[in-house]
Scaffold this motif. Structure first.
Motif, mmCIF file in Angstrom:
data_model
loop_
_atom_site.group_PDB
_atom_site.id
_atom_site.type_symbol
_atom_site.label_atom_id
_atom_site.label_comp_id
_atom_site.label_asym_id
_atom_site.label_seq_id
_atom_site.Cartn_x
_atom_site.Cartn_y
_atom_site.Cartn_z
ATOM 1 N N UNK A 146 9.491 9.705 2.006
ATOM 2 C CA UNK A 146 8.046 9.827 2.168
ATOM 3 C C UNK A 146 7.263 9.548 0.894
ATOM 4 N N UNK A 147 7.923 9.596 -0.255
ATOM 5 C CA UNK A 147 7.193 9.452 -1.519
ATOM 6 C C UNK A 147 6.553 8.079 -1.681
ATOM 7 N N UNK A 148 7.181 7.042 -1.114
ATOM 8 C CA UNK A 148 6.612 5.702 -1.297
ATOM 9 C C UNK A 148 5.768 5.254 -0.109
ATOM 10 N N UNK A 149 5.876 5.939 1.020
ATOM 11 C CA UNK A 149 4.994 5.712 2.174
ATOM 12 C C UNK A 149 4.942 4.237 2.608
ATOM 13 N N UNK A 150 6.113 3.688 2.924
ATOM 14 C CA UNK A 150 6.158 2.329 3.473
ATOM 15 C C UNK A 150 5.396 2.269 4.798
ATOM 16 N N UNK A 151 4.649 1.195 4.981
ATOM 17 C CA UNK A 151 4.000 0.965 6.273
ATOM 18 C C UNK A 151 5.079 0.388 7.194
ATOM 19 N N UNK A 152 5.696 1.253 7.995
ATOM 20 C CA UNK A 152 6.910 0.880 8.722
ATOM 21 C C UNK A 152 6.701 -0.298 9.663
ATOM 22 N N UNK A 153 5.575 -0.330 10.356
ATOM 23 C CA UNK A 153 5.352 -1.419 11.309
ATOM 24 C C UNK A 153 5.326 -2.770 10.613
ATOM 25 N N UNK A 154 4.821 -2.798 9.380
ATOM 26 C CA UNK A 154 4.732 -4.059 8.655
ATOM 27 C C UNK A 154 6.014 -4.459 7.961
ATOM 28 N N UNK A 155 6.875 -3.481 7.676
ATOM 29 C CA UNK A 155 8.083 -3.766 6.898
ATOM 30 C C UNK A 155 9.356 -3.813 7.744
ATOM 31 N N UNK A 156 9.337 -3.288 8.953
ATOM 32 C CA UNK A 156 10.556 -3.218 9.760
ATOM 33 C C UNK A 156 10.873 -4.549 10.437
#
Length: 378
Positions: free
Chosen positions: A288-298
């Motif tokens: 959670x520390x880096x808060x990847x935007x999952x929809x954009x990166x998956x």
């Protein structure tokens, strides 16, 4: 453009050395024997002396690019160590350096001969004694991202099939910090060359969030027979000139993802960068520390061609600066496409100078050059 203010703390740890690069005459050479032969006197230019290794190249590049960085590397209490401290002190980043009174400082002599691929004369020195316990727990607790570089040049990290490297990455993940791992070229005749690197990767990649090897390093580790065939096809040229993504790169990427990589970036030299990411449910474990935007990166995959540099002086550190730009952009909430563009741009800027850092500029400046129509390599 994204906010310039760093919002996440980063640790860059692992291998650090002093790079000494003699400047050769400008004329192009077809083979080594034309310039290096017994008894020959060569009139040289000045030597470029600068820090090298992942800690300096990637860590200081991330600082230049706008990240909040702590460096952790091990050096000796000798003249080379003093030179490294002087350089990192100029960036205000000497606090994390570890000084050993029993080990020597690592160094590389880099022969960057015009027309011929680089030759490295390397001594790993104190890097061989780097341990997981050398990373302060208090630093880990504060960091959003931990990047570790060059375990093939650090005996403690590759002996016993990488047990210390696995212990390090496990400890970082337990602190809730995202992990990143870069590799290095391996001398096949060295102790590291005899290591079962496929076993090492199988053990460590489940604890690695961002994995950024070069294609040659990865092929050496996973498929030496394939690497030998590449060398035959290249006929003395740079291997990356003959690579095909579907035929040569994707099979290696498949195995990395199978072994547990989550975000994979394979550096393919002047050719460009191949990337692939895991599915959304897997990327949730990045932290959670880096808060990847999952929809954009998956579930992303692609290849990014390099940008055309104004000149090519030396490839030293180009891969490290690619990684630095990729990770810094990711931490600043750029999309994966933007992060890859900036990664390729940083690599192209790097090769315009002898050292890894002199050609770099902040992310925002790289972004301006890209938007202004920076030409891609053909």
């Amino acid at each position: 453009m994204k906010n310039k203010t760093p919002t996440h703390k980063v640790i860059v740890a692992g291998h650090i050395c002093l790079d000494i690069t003699p400047t050769f005459p400008d004329n192009k050479w077809n083979n080594l024997s034309e310039i290096l032969s017994p008894g020959k006197l060569i009139q040289m230019g000045e030597a470029n002396v600068h820090t090298g290794g992942a800690v300096a190249n990637t860590g200081l590049a991330m600082k230049i690019l706008g990240a909040d960085v702590t460096l952790i590397g091990k050096i000796g209490g000798d003249a080379f160590g003093d030179m490294i401290l002087h350089i990192v002190r100029s960036y205000g980043l000497e606090q994390g350096m570890l000084i050993s009174e029993t080990e020597s400082t690592s160094y590389s002599v880099i022969l960057a001969i015009p027309g011929i691929d680089r030759i490295f004369l390397h001594n790993s020195g104190a890097n061989h004694k780097f341990l997981a316990e050398d990373i302060p727990q208090s630093e880990l607790e504060q960091a959003a991202l931990f990047h570790f570089g060059y375990p093939p040049l650090m005996k403690s990290m590759y002996e016993n099939n990488g047990d210390e490297l696995v212990a390090l990455m496990k400890r970082v993940k337990a602190a809730g910090t995202a992990t990143s791992l870069d590799m290095a070229a391996i001398d096949a005749n060295s102790e590291a060359g005899q290591t079962d690197w496929e076993t090492v990767l199988k053990k460590v990649l489940p604890y690695v969030d961002f994995f950024e090897p070069s294609v040659e390093e990865l092929c050496f580790m996973l498929d030496r027979e394939r690497l030998a065939k590449w060398q035959e096809r290249a006929e003395g040229r740079d291997i990356t000139e003959i690579l095909e993504i579907e035929r040569d790169v994707k099979p290696l990427a498949d195995r990395c993802m199978e072994y547990g990589a989550k975000v994979l970036l394979i550096k393919c030299g002047a050719f460009g960068l191949y990337y692939r990411t895991a599915q959304k449910s897997v990327l949730r474990n990045v932290g959670n520390k880096i808060q990847l935007v999952l929809l954009g990166w998956a579930n992303r995959e692609g290849f990014e061609r390099s940008y055309q540099p104004k000149r090519i002086v030396s490839g030293t550190g180009a891969g490290d600066t690619c990684i630095a730009a990729f990770l810094t952009a990711m931490l600043k909430a750029y999309s994966i496409e933007e992060s890859i563009h900036l990664s390729a741009a940083a690599g192209a800027s790097c090769v315009e100078e002898y050292d890894a850092l002199r050609g770099l500029m902040p992310l925002e400046e790289l972004e301006k050059k890209i938007k202004a129509g920076w030409e891609k390599c053909k």
